[in-house]
Design a protein around this motif. Sequence first.
Motif, PDB file in Angstrom:
ATOM      1  N   SER A 201      -3.672   1.964  -1.942  1.00 55.82           N
ATOM      2  CA  SER A 201      -2.311   1.975  -1.382  1.00 55.82           C
ATOM      3  C   SER A 201      -2.218   1.071  -0.155  1.00 55.82           C
ATOM      4  CB  SER A 201      -1.905   3.388  -0.968  1.00 55.82           C
ATOM      5  OG  SER A 201      -1.891   4.247  -2.057  1.00 55.82           O
TER       6      SER A 201
ATOM      7  N   ARG B  98       1.950  11.361   7.833  1.00 59.11           N
ATOM      8  CA  ARG B  98       2.643  11.925   6.667  1.00 59.11           C
ATOM      9  C   ARG B  98       2.031  13.276   6.349  1.00 59.11           C
ATOM     10  NH1 ARG B  98       2.202   6.093   5.127  1.00 59.11           N
ATOM     11  NH2 ARG B  98       4.338   5.324   5.299  1.00 59.11           N
TER      12      ARG B  98
ATOM     13  N   SER C   6      -0.086  -9.815  -1.025  1.00 59.43           N
ATOM     14  CA  SER C   6      -0.393  -8.384  -0.887  1.00 59.43           C
ATOM     15  C   SER C   6       0.530  -7.714   0.126  1.00 59.43           C
ATOM     16  CB  SER C   6      -1.853  -8.188  -0.458  1.00 59.43           C
ATOM     17  OG  SER C   6      -2.064  -8.712   0.829  1.00 59.43           O
ATOM     18  N   GLN C   7       1.366  -8.519   0.789  1.00 70.73           N
ATOM     19  CA  GLN C   7       2.254  -7.959   1.821  1.00 70.73           C
ATOM     20  C   GLN C   7       3.716  -8.035   1.389  1.00 70.73           C
ATOM     21  OE1 GLN C   7       0.783 -10.220   5.376  1.00 70.73           O
ATOM     22  NE2 GLN C   7      -0.033  -8.233   6.024  1.00 70.73           N
ATOM     23  N   GLY C   8       3.917  -8.039   0.082  1.00 66.77           N
ATOM     24  CA  GLY C   8       5.286  -7.998  -0.438  1.00 66.77           C
ATOM     25  C   GLY C   8       6.049  -9.294  -0.257  1.00 66.77           C
TER      26      GLY C   8
ATOM     27  N   PHE D 130       2.739 -10.322   7.598  1.00 68.16           N
ATOM     28  CA  PHE D 130       2.714  -9.346   8.695  1.00 68.16           C
ATOM     29  C   PHE D 130       1.350  -9.526   9.363  1.00 68.16           C
ATOM     30  CE2 PHE D 130       5.634  -7.506   5.583  1.00 68.16           C
ATOM     31  CZ  PHE D 130       6.737  -7.230   6.375  1.00 68.16           C
TER      32      PHE D 130
ATOM     33  N   ALA E 265      -3.389  -3.533  -1.248  1.00 71.98           N
ATOM     34  CA  ALA E 265      -2.953  -4.004  -2.577  1.00 71.98           C
ATOM     35  C   ALA E 265      -3.679  -5.292  -2.930  1.00 71.98           C
ATOM     36  CB  ALA E 265      -1.448  -4.235  -2.565  1.00 71.98           C
TER      37      ALA E 265
ATOM     38  N   HIS F 218       0.611  -3.627   4.541  1.00 75.46           N
ATOM     39  CA  HIS F 218       2.043  -3.789   4.782  1.00 75.46           C
ATOM     40  C   HIS F 218       2.424  -2.751   5.855  1.00 75.46           C
ATOM     41  CE1 HIS F 218       6.298  -2.954   3.656  1.00 75.46           C
ATOM     42  NE2 HIS F 218       6.316  -4.221   3.257  1.00 75.46           N
ATOM     43  N   PRO F 219       3.500  -2.976   6.585  1.00 78.66           N
ATOM     44  CA  PRO F 219       3.896  -1.964   7.578  1.00 78.66           C
ATOM     45  C   PRO F 219       4.046  -0.552   6.993  1.00 78.66           C
ATOM     46  CG  PRO F 219       5.138  -3.969   7.917  1.00 78.66           C
ATOM     47  CD  PRO F 219       4.339  -4.178   6.666  1.00 78.66           C
ATOM     48  N   PHE F 220       4.307  -0.461   5.690  1.00 76.17           N
ATOM     49  CA  PHE F 220       4.420   0.855   5.045  1.00 76.17           C
ATOM     50  C   PHE F 220       3.137   1.672   5.233  1.00 76.17           C
ATOM     51  CE2 PHE F 220       3.694   3.044   0.820  1.00 76.17           C
ATOM     52  CZ  PHE F 220       4.433   4.171   1.134  1.00 76.17           C
TER      53      PHE F 220
END
Lengths: 415, 406
Positions: A95, A133, A363-365, A369, A98, A104-106
Amino acid sequence: MSKFLFTFAKIFFIAMKKSPTYFLSFTLILISILVACDKFEPMGPEESELLDGPIEGLSNSESKQFLDGDIAFNDDVFTSQNGLGPTFVATSCGSCHAGDGKGHPFTTLTRFGQSAPGTNMFLKQGGPQQQNRALPGFEPEQIPEGATFSKLTPPANTGLGFLELVSDADLLDIADPNDTDGDGISGIPNWIEPPLYIIPTVNAIVQNGKYIHRFGKKAAAYNLMHQTVNAYNQDIGITSVFAPIDVFSGLEVEPEVDINTINDVVFYLQTLKAPIPRNQNDAEVIQGKNIFNQINCTGCHRPSLKTGYSSIAVLSNMQFNPYTDLLLHDMGSGLDDGYTEGNAETYEWRTPPLWGLGLSPNSQGGEYFLLHDGRAKSIEEAILLHGGEASRSKTQYDNLEQADQSALLKFLESL
Amino acid sequence: MNLKQLQFLIFILLSNGIVIAQIDSTLLKKVQQDTVIGMNMDAVYNRPFIDVGKFPVSLGGYMEMNWQHLGTDGISEGHQFQARRLTLFVASTISKKIKFLSEIEFEEGGKEIAIEFASIDVELLPLLNMRGGIIMNPIGAFNQNHDGPKWEFTDRPISATQMLSATWSNAGFGLYGKYYSKDWMFGYETYLSSGFDSSIINNPENKTFLPASKENSERFEEGNTLFTAKLGLLNNSYGEIGVSYMGGVYNTFEEDGIVLDKKRRLNVFAVDFNTTLPKLNTFITGEWAWVKIDVPATFTQQFGNKQHGGFIDIVQPVLKRKILDWDKAVVNLSCRLEYVDWNVGRFNETYGNIGEDLWSIMPAISFRPTQQTVIRLNYRYSSQSDILSNPPSKTAGFSLGISSYF
């Protein structure tokens, strides 16, 4: 089933008898499809466009272990049934990484509680990492009042096995804590006492029980075993025999991932290939590479390092091109979040490898970033946010002609 | 497969053998299907059955077998032979207005055995029938109308099977009925049944995945309540349209009277339609569904709170004549278009679009020697992006299958 086979056989014989032309044509089409079906399937990207995949030359047994690790890393998803959380950052290793690339910031994680070299004062209050989370019915962790923190973007995984094998002696040779060469760049290792489960390498150099650590943004992880065990525990809330304390309850619980799986994941990370540079014969890329040397970006982002001995033959005594020195550098107040790890200062960051940089958007959409927390949205912005020991190089970049700047950026994208 | 399932399978197979050995095949008689055009809700009964003399039970079933050769991003899976499913129907008219029907499915060579449908239907009034048992929730059209031989494609629609959880059945009760007037037919169905559980947002698929609840066999004894309703309208000239809803609490919000979480709901809306174009005889069918789930804001956006997707099948008969020894053989050219967005929304961190989109196109050629048997050759090309919208993985390849009622 026998009824079906009978029906099929009946179709065949009747077809041959009644309409051999149609049937033979149909049969020929089917045979063509059977023989050439690969041709109708999509090609994969060029190898140089991918960050994942094993180093070439692994033995069959090593390839098998690589695959086992690949599955554990990319396919194993944790749920409440197999130990997720109850507080966590991500549900699987893949996750955050990727395609084994940057995160990613997510899935950016937050660490808190240590504002000076030494010890994290907030370990009893959930430090060093926030599990932001939580499973339904639970509340995520909050950063305690008064704790400084830093957001950290997951790094790319490629070529980590090479970095793990650079000898301590080589790192100390590169280090220049007092800037004796006067280039404005020092570079120091992060000396930390490793956890008990870590077995230092044979040629490790020790100082007062402390060893050179090299992985992570602050170089606070000794090796890939240390990194992996911490990630399972702090990122996913998964305990192991090495890190048996549950991050939510603070209690020792049964291991939620077994030793073999951890070993497989470590092996997977060790044997991921090094990124393959692209367009190396392009004139602009060559020009950019020269400028990279001229303005002394190589002072920290060292183009080549070499590995020592490894039981994995293809990793042994190899020269490779990571564009890092694995050392800590003062990056200036602009990048000082007031948080640190081990014996690094809050303004010190370990030089990140630049190999694979140009593939980061994959990998960062589709975006960049960059820097430790993903604040830079382009390679140029990342350069301009450099400070401290990198100030001279940054100023020189700023003073370059636009064509030279463009060439330098193109070179970095080719890595 | 556990021992009990194995014993059950052996029993069924042996029983079948005994029946075949003892009954004179001249006594077997195909039950004629209703000559009135049926609605989608009739699909469970709109199947060929075999009557055995005056034996009060009708039998039927279908089987699907596939070969496929698929590759993803340059890596081929090679030749794969798949015993997709064997389904057995048993129906019985208990009295003039009481019927029983069951559907037992063996998937993947018996790896999975499930009672997909087993209900007793009681006609109270023509417009008011009661159904109780293991019912198929009427969400969309495919869930109730999923028999392999009815379709021109080797694979079931992705949106129907993976987003809407076909074949989704539960223990429950409900009412249904139909009303006819000239060319028009109106039907309704409404059920209360057991339903989903928390696994829909806590599963190894790493995404909101309604079919995860199918793993929970407890739902046939206990669990959350699910309300399902569908309205259908059919015109003999224009086709049929259906609107359906399925919803209820999905999570374990309390246990032994102790509150564990707030009640969290799942709501699903679907629209389905089918029609046959005049003159061309082009058959078009499709459905589209929207899923909304109350996912805690403190959980991970990996599990989306909205999904949508659907499919459309276009089937064009190109040859309808005697072929070989079959008097009414048909050759069809078809195409299926599919799309699913597994995670509709934007990231909290960047406000960028959350990916996880899938689209697929599947041209097909099929040969139907009889209405009840289909041999089909498909080519699928699909694209699936990850949650971050990184470059999608591409999958493509051929599949060849045979499916038939028996």
